[in-house]
Design a protein around this motif. Sequence first.
Motif, mmCIF file in Angstrom:
data_model
loop_
_atom_site.group_PDB
_atom_site.id
_atom_site.type_symbol
_atom_site.label_atom_id
_atom_site.label_comp_id
_atom_site.label_asym_id
_atom_site.label_seq_id
_atom_site.Cartn_x
_atom_site.Cartn_y
_atom_site.Cartn_z
ATOM 1 N N VAL A 140 0.840 -1.204 0.000
ATOM 2 C CA VAL A 140 0.000 0.000 0.000
ATOM 3 C C VAL A 140 0.872 1.250 0.000
ATOM 4 C CG1 VAL A 140 -1.583 1.384 1.409
ATOM 5 C CG2 VAL A 140 -2.047 -1.038 1.039
ATOM 6 N N LEU A 141 1.866 1.300 0.896
ATOM 7 C CA LEU A 141 2.712 2.492 0.972
ATOM 8 C C LEU A 141 3.541 2.657 -0.293
ATOM 9 C CD1 LEU A 141 3.746 4.911 2.514
ATOM 10 C CD2 LEU A 141 5.392 3.416 3.681
ATOM 11 N N ALA A 142 4.079 1.578 -0.824
ATOM 12 C CA ALA A 142 4.867 1.670 -2.057
ATOM 13 C C ALA A 142 4.021 2.215 -3.197
ATOM 14 C CB ALA A 142 5.436 0.302 -2.415
ATOM 15 N N THR A 143 2.791 1.760 -3.287
ATOM 16 C CA THR A 143 1.892 2.233 -4.346
ATOM 17 C C THR A 143 1.614 3.721 -4.191
ATOM 18 O OG1 THR A 143 0.874 0.044 -4.529
ATOM 19 C CG2 THR A 143 -0.387 1.914 -5.381
ATOM 20 N N GLN A 144 1.415 4.177 -2.955
ATOM 21 C CA GLN A 144 1.156 5.604 -2.727
ATOM 22 C C GLN A 144 2.404 6.451 -2.990
ATOM 23 O OE1 GLN A 144 -1.976 6.704 -2.366
ATOM 24 N NE2 GLN A 144 -2.364 4.511 -2.643
ATOM 25 N N LEU A 145 3.582 5.927 -2.678
ATOM 26 C CA LEU A 145 4.808 6.664 -3.015
ATOM 27 C C LEU A 145 4.936 6.832 -4.523
ATOM 28 C CD1 LEU A 145 7.416 5.090 -0.531
ATOM 29 C CD2 LEU A 145 6.387 7.375 -0.420
ATOM 30 N N LYS A 147 2.460 7.062 -6.536
ATOM 31 C CA LYS A 147 1.476 8.078 -6.910
ATOM 32 C C LYS A 147 1.951 9.490 -6.569
ATOM 33 C CE LYS A 147 -2.623 5.125 -6.752
ATOM 34 N NZ LYS A 147 -3.935 4.858 -6.107
ATOM 35 N N LEU A 148 2.839 9.582 -5.566
ATOM 36 C CA LEU A 148 3.433 10.881 -5.249
ATOM 37 C C LEU A 148 4.541 11.267 -6.224
ATOM 38 C CD1 LEU A 148 3.720 10.741 -1.341
ATOM 39 C CD2 LEU A 148 2.090 12.080 -2.699
ATOM 40 N N GLY A 149 4.830 10.378 -7.157
ATOM 41 C CA GLY A 149 5.830 10.678 -8.178
ATOM 42 C C GLY A 149 7.219 10.178 -7.882
ATOM 43 N N VAL A 150 7.375 9.348 -6.855
ATOM 44 C CA VAL A 150 8.707 8.829 -6.513
ATOM 45 C C VAL A 150 9.140 7.839 -7.582
ATOM 46 C CG1 VAL A 150 10.096 7.622 -4.804
ATOM 47 C CG2 VAL A 150 8.245 9.149 -4.066
ATOM 48 N N LYS A 151 10.326 8.066 -8.106
ATOM 49 C CA LYS A 151 10.870 7.244 -9.191
ATOM 50 C C LYS A 151 12.111 6.481 -8.703
ATOM 51 C CE LYS A 151 8.219 8.853 -12.609
ATOM 52 N NZ LYS A 151 7.408 9.838 -11.866
ATOM 53 N N PRO A 152 12.494 5.421 -9.406
ATOM 54 C CA PRO A 152 13.741 4.731 -9.068
ATOM 55 C C PRO A 152 14.918 5.711 -9.034
ATOM 56 C CG PRO A 152 12.495 3.418 -10.630
ATOM 57 C CD PRO A 152 11.785 4.745 -10.515
ATOM 58 N N GLY A 153 15.707 5.629 -8.009
ATOM 59 C CA GLY A 153 16.860 6.511 -7.855
ATOM 60 C C GLY A 153 16.588 7.730 -7.002
ATOM 61 N N ASP A 154 15.307 8.099 -6.801
ATOM 62 C CA ASP A 154 14.984 9.212 -5.908
ATOM 63 C C ASP A 154 15.355 8.840 -4.475
ATOM 64 O OD1 ASP A 154 13.983 10.700 -7.993
ATOM 65 O OD2 ASP A 154 11.874 10.229 -7.562
ATOM 66 N N ARG A 155 15.784 9.816 -3.698
ATOM 67 C CA ARG A 155 16.130 9.554 -2.315
ATOM 68 C C ARG A 155 14.929 9.817 -1.399
ATOM 69 N NH1 ARG A 155 18.529 11.026 -6.244
ATOM 70 N NH2 ARG A 155 19.099 13.110 -5.519
ATOM 71 N N VAL A 156 14.682 8.847 -0.527
ATOM 72 C CA VAL A 156 13.623 8.934 0.482
ATOM 73 C C VAL A 156 14.296 8.741 1.837
ATOM 74 C CG1 VAL A 156 11.528 7.869 1.387
ATOM 75 C CG2 VAL A 156 11.869 8.059 -1.091
ATOM 76 N N VAL A 157 14.078 9.667 2.764
ATOM 77 C CA VAL A 157 14.792 9.631 4.033
ATOM 78 C C VAL A 157 13.820 9.561 5.202
ATOM 79 C CG1 VAL A 157 16.790 10.834 3.083
ATOM 80 C CG2 VAL A 157 14.951 12.154 4.178
ATOM 81 N N SER A 158 14.372 9.249 6.355
ATOM 82 C CA SER A 158 13.555 9.039 7.547
ATOM 83 C C SER A 158 14.195 9.695 8.754
ATOM 84 C CB SER A 158 13.404 7.532 7.796
ATOM 85 O OG SER A 158 12.986 7.272 9.110
ATOM 86 N N TYR A 159 13.346 10.345 9.562
ATOM 87 C CA TYR A 159 13.729 10.875 10.874
ATOM 88 C C TYR A 159 12.700 10.315 11.854
ATOM 89 C CZ TYR A 159 15.198 14.501 14.277
ATOM 90 O OH TYR A 159 15.681 15.184 15.373
ATOM 91 N N MET A 160 12.864 9.016 12.145
ATOM 92 C CA MET A 160 11.826 8.259 12.840
ATOM 93 C C MET A 160 12.445 7.355 13.914
ATOM 94 S SD MET A 160 8.628 8.296 10.989
ATOM 95 C CE MET A 160 8.066 6.650 10.550
ATOM 96 N N ALA A 175 11.323 -1.172 -2.416
ATOM 97 C CA ALA A 175 10.504 -1.964 -3.339
ATOM 98 C C ALA A 175 10.292 -1.279 -4.673
ATOM 99 C CB ALA A 175 9.154 -2.282 -2.701
ATOM 100 N N ILE A 176 10.278 0.064 -4.684
ATOM 101 C CA ILE A 176 10.025 0.791 -5.937
ATOM 102 C C ILE A 176 11.313 1.347 -6.543
ATOM 103 C CG2 ILE A 176 7.653 1.329 -5.280
ATOM 104 C CD1 ILE A 176 8.545 4.175 -4.607
ATOM 105 N N GLY A 177 12.442 0.927 -6.003
ATOM 106 C CA GLY A 177 13.722 1.335 -6.583
ATOM 107 C C GLY A 177 14.226 2.681 -6.121
ATOM 108 N N ALA A 178 13.508 3.325 -5.178
ATOM 109 C CA ALA A 178 14.025 4.560 -4.596
ATOM 110 C C ALA A 178 15.130 4.211 -3.603
ATOM 111 C CB ALA A 178 12.904 5.336 -3.927
ATOM 112 N N VAL A 179 15.869 5.215 -3.177
ATOM 113 C CA VAL A 179 17.063 5.001 -2.352
ATOM 114 C C VAL A 179 16.774 5.470 -0.931
ATOM 115 C CG1 VAL A 179 19.534 5.459 -2.135
ATOM 116 C CG2 VAL A 179 18.467 5.437 -4.404
#
Length: 515
Positions: A140-145, A147-160, A175-179
Amino acid sequence: MFSVVADDLVEEGQLLWTPRPEYASTSNIVRFQSWLRSRRNVDTTDYASLWRWSVDDSEAFWKAIWDFFEIRHDGTYSRAMSSHEMLGVKWFEGARVNYAEHLLRHEARAASGDVALHHLSENRALTSMSWRTLGKNVRVLATQLRKLGVKPGDRVVSYMPNVAETAIAMMATVAIGAVWSSAAIEFGVNTVVDRFAQIRPRIIFVADGYRFGGKSFTRSAEVRQIIAELASLEHVIWLPYLNANHVIPEFPKLTPWRQLMEHEAVPAEAFSFERVDHDHPVWIVFSSGTTGLPKPIVHSHVGVLLEHLKLMHFHINLGPQSTMFFYSTTGWMMWNILLASLLTGSSAVLYDGNPVYPGPELLWKLAAATHTTSFGASPTFVQMMEKAKLQPQAHYDLSRLESIIVSGAPSTPETFAWLYRCVKRDLWVTSQSGGTEICSGFVGAVPTLPVYAGEIQARMLGMDVHVWNEAGGPVHDEVGELVVTSPFPSMPLSFWDDADGHRYRESYFQHFTVV
């Protein structure tokens, strides 16, 4: 077998434990040796000969890992490794894989109630998440990412904090090839910005705070400053963890976690993992930054997949009946290692908070409640247990516990002795050494070998580890430099934004000549 002298004055090198024959014979590493004999005509009589073959014929070894674990992939590769040079080697070039696909591979085999994650924090009671629920949430989260336009190679970070949502976010990103890249939520603003500004993320997952030692620490102000400093951000995903009823702040481009997750389930057969090339980054982990800006260390999907399959199966000896715990924050590579236990079908135990609050027995109670089989902590933690005069074996059911992984600092004979004396007599106690650079270990545990006080059991498979003096000659029984003289898949691909590789070579290859 267990052997400690009566007064517990354990000496370095003293034999403490020998694996029972049935424990050794049913280990994953023995199963692999049997497979090598029947499928590869490689007959290794003991661990020493297996290790020697793994470094002398490294291409055959890593191809055997690929075939033994039946790596899911697209495309074909002509060679397991393009060369035997330390710099520039390419692994399984032509094949396309996805690390998260293998993390969730056991979902299809799991029964409806089989647990993938146990999670506890100072802010939440102990809860379990099934494989099916984990897989559903990741899809579910991968699918929504996407839809937000996240593409393979884009960086996704966490402060959690170290909670289930952070694990789900990591797997969905990969799962979607983002980093993926993660910073612990207790880090200050400058520490986070020094890391993330280097990699220019598009998405950040943030939480409103955390609890530690019975105290609440809000992070709204820090989050606001971090967002202001990271001009590349396009979306902020907000988790109200500390206070679920807190009013959502007015950050720009903010989406609540719940809003992303309240979508129709995506069946496993309808979801497509982004299988990527041999040199596609899976995540960026950072060095401590004690001598300048933290180094943004890039690893590949294929590199960490092969290394973690080897590590978790052969050196930690996990399987579908196992449960692994390691005390870690999301800012340490041991968090990545803990989630890698899913590759084996094992359950992983997440804990966020003070390891000795409200009392020193907390993590042992957690191990008993989750039927932990592999327990991980630092020597410092063991020293705290000894100071508190804790006797876990006298108060908690640790009958499922098989091994203790001690990492993060050197282990003394006294560390080993306390674990055998106070936790369990029949216990595989292991000390490891590795690092963020490889997101694994160089030397560490082998389930078929004995344990000696204060000693690391062996060089890990595929790791051509030696000790050299200043002149580059081998030394024994004296202090020297640990060196690895042959390439292996989880070597860093590069440092981010180090186009000519100068910073990378300067960090790891300037002391001795690269061959």
